[in-house]
Scaffold this motif. Structure first.
Motif, PDB file in Angstrom:
ATOM      1  N   VAL A 149      -6.332   2.413   1.677  1.00  0.00           N
ATOM      2  CA  VAL A 149      -5.566   1.202   1.982  1.00  0.00           C
ATOM      3  C   VAL A 149      -6.539   0.033   1.944  1.00  0.00           C
ATOM      4  N   THR A 150      -6.292  -0.917   1.030  1.00  0.00           N
ATOM      5  CA  THR A 150      -7.199  -2.062   1.000  1.00  0.00           C
ATOM      6  C   THR A 150      -6.491  -3.334   1.453  1.00  0.00           C
ATOM      7  N   GLN A 151      -7.238  -4.143   2.217  1.00  0.00           N
ATOM      8  CA  GLN A 151      -6.753  -5.474   2.595  1.00  0.00           C
ATOM      9  C   GLN A 151      -7.092  -6.456   1.479  1.00  0.00           C
ATOM     10  N   ASN A 152      -7.932  -6.008   0.541  1.00  0.00           N
ATOM     11  CA  ASN A 152      -8.420  -6.901  -0.515  1.00  0.00           C
ATOM     12  C   ASN A 152      -7.360  -7.116  -1.585  1.00  0.00           C
ATOM     13  N   HIS A 194      -2.410  -1.764  -1.877  1.00  0.00           N
ATOM     14  CA  HIS A 194      -2.853  -3.095  -1.452  1.00  0.00           C
ATOM     15  C   HIS A 194      -1.873  -3.586  -0.389  1.00  0.00           C
ATOM     16  N   MET A 195      -2.290  -3.600   0.877  1.00  0.00           N
ATOM     17  CA  MET A 195      -1.337  -3.990   1.938  1.00  0.00           C
ATOM     18  C   MET A 195      -1.169  -5.514   2.032  1.00  0.00           C
ATOM     19  N   MET A 218       5.173  -9.775   6.376  1.00  0.00           N
ATOM     20  CA  MET A 218       4.975  -8.337   6.621  1.00  0.00           C
ATOM     21  C   MET A 218       4.093  -7.743   5.527  1.00  0.00           C
ATOM     22  N   PRO A 219       2.990  -7.069   5.895  1.00  0.00           N
ATOM     23  CA  PRO A 219       2.190  -6.380   4.886  1.00  0.00           C
ATOM     24  C   PRO A 219       3.026  -5.336   4.149  1.00  0.00           C
ATOM     25  N   TYR A 220       2.565  -4.968   2.949  1.00  0.00           N
ATOM     26  CA  TYR A 220       3.293  -4.007   2.120  1.00  0.00           C
ATOM     27  C   TYR A 220       3.097  -2.562   2.618  1.00  0.00           C
ATOM     28  N   GLN A 221       4.111  -1.719   2.427  1.00  0.00           N
ATOM     29  CA  GLN A 221       4.047  -0.262   2.577  1.00  0.00           C
ATOM     30  C   GLN A 221       3.557   0.185   3.969  1.00  0.00           C
ATOM     31  N   MET A 222       3.971  -0.517   4.994  1.00  0.00           N
ATOM     32  CA  MET A 222       3.520  -0.154   6.341  1.00  0.00           C
ATOM     33  C   MET A 222       4.020   1.229   6.755  1.00  0.00           C
ATOM     34  N   GLU A 223       5.244   1.629   6.324  1.00  0.00           N
ATOM     35  CA  GLU A 223       5.734   2.964   6.725  1.00  0.00           C
ATOM     36  C   GLU A 223       4.829   4.047   6.140  1.00  0.00           C
TER      37      GLU A 223
END
Ligand code: APR
Length: 234
Positions: free
Chosen positions: A89-92, A107-108, A154-159
């Motif tokens: 999981v990257t914040q970049n 990519h969250m 909302m960040p992506y793909q949190m579930e």
């Protein structure tokens, strides 16, 4: 018996620093060029779309002049060889993990090389400058924006991330200051579910106290050494 443990890795700007990509909160960091409020909020986009699009156009264009470093390459080797579950999981928002060869990656906070339609929600690969009011090829609305998760969104793909953290045996955080949630809380979620936790970072972070182990140093040195350790016997 191959090691089938599940690993979740979180990366932040620090893993790309040795590739020449500016971090956010270090000296001369990106935000120092701009106040976050001026370039990374929905309000900023509504107030001055030219500035916001230009800021991300400049960062997208810079990708052509940087390369993945030893840390990106080591994580790609781990991705290729690790027999258990692995999620990076990257914040970049740069594309250095992909260019190094990481596949089990998400990519969250979005990606520079992608445009998002504010009308229909479609995400479209994007290489060049993205002027405001660019027409969406899917719905025809002039509403394409940088595919970057702004503060307050909302960040992506949190579930998917929460599910991976609940199954993880090992959580490794690389090159992040632990300043921004929800990513900064992943170590606590992983610990709650019984995972071992390791931090690889240049300096102590805001989350260091939560990690079972913290190693301080440049990612280009620490990450290849750690990957070698993990792959022995994998
Ligand atoms: N090797 C390892 N770590 C490094 C290196 C390096 N060569 N250089 C810097 N670091 C570390 C710093 O010590 C710092 O803890 O990387 C971290 C970078 O922190 P930030 O600049 O805050 O970046 P990051 O943690 O990714 O920010 C999180 O905040 O601004 C938002 O959306 C943006 O995704 C970003 C989020």
């Amino acid at each position: 018996m191959p090691d089938r443990r599940n690993i979740v890795i979180l990366t932040g700007a620090g893993i790309s620093a040795e590739s020449g990509v500016a971090t956010f909160r270090g000296p001369g960091g990106l935000w120092e060029g701009h106040r976050v409020e001026d370039v990374c909020t929905p309000q900023a986009l509504a107030r001055d779309s030219e500035l916001v699009h230009r800021f991300y156009d400049e960062r997208r264009a810079k990708l052509a002049s940087v390369e993945p470093n030893a840390a990106h390459r080591a994580l790609a080797a781990l991705d290729a060889k690790w027999p258990g579950e692995l999620l990076l999981v990257t914040q970049n928002v740069d594309d250095l993990h992909e260019r190094a060869g990481s596949a089990r990656l998400l990519h969250m906070h979005g990606e520079l090389k992608s445009a998002l339609c504010a009308a229909c929600g479609i995400r479209i690969g994007w290489e060049d400058a993205l002027p405001p009011e660019t027409e969406c090829s899917n719905c025809g609305t002039p509403a394409l924006r940088p595919d970057i998760v702004f503060f307050g969104e909302m960040p992506y793909q949190m579930e998917r991330i929460e599910h991976a953290l609940a199954q993880a045996h090992l959580f490794v955080s690389i090159g992040t200051s632990g300043a921004v949630y929800p990513a900064a809380g992943f170590v606590q979620t992983a610990r709650y579910h019984g995972a071992a936790t390791l931090e690889l970072n240049l300096d102590p972070s805001e989350g260091s106290l939560w990690f079972g182990e913290s190693r301080m140093g440049p990612a280009g040195v620490l990450v290849p050494a750690w990957v070698e350790e993990v792959l022995v016997g994998a």
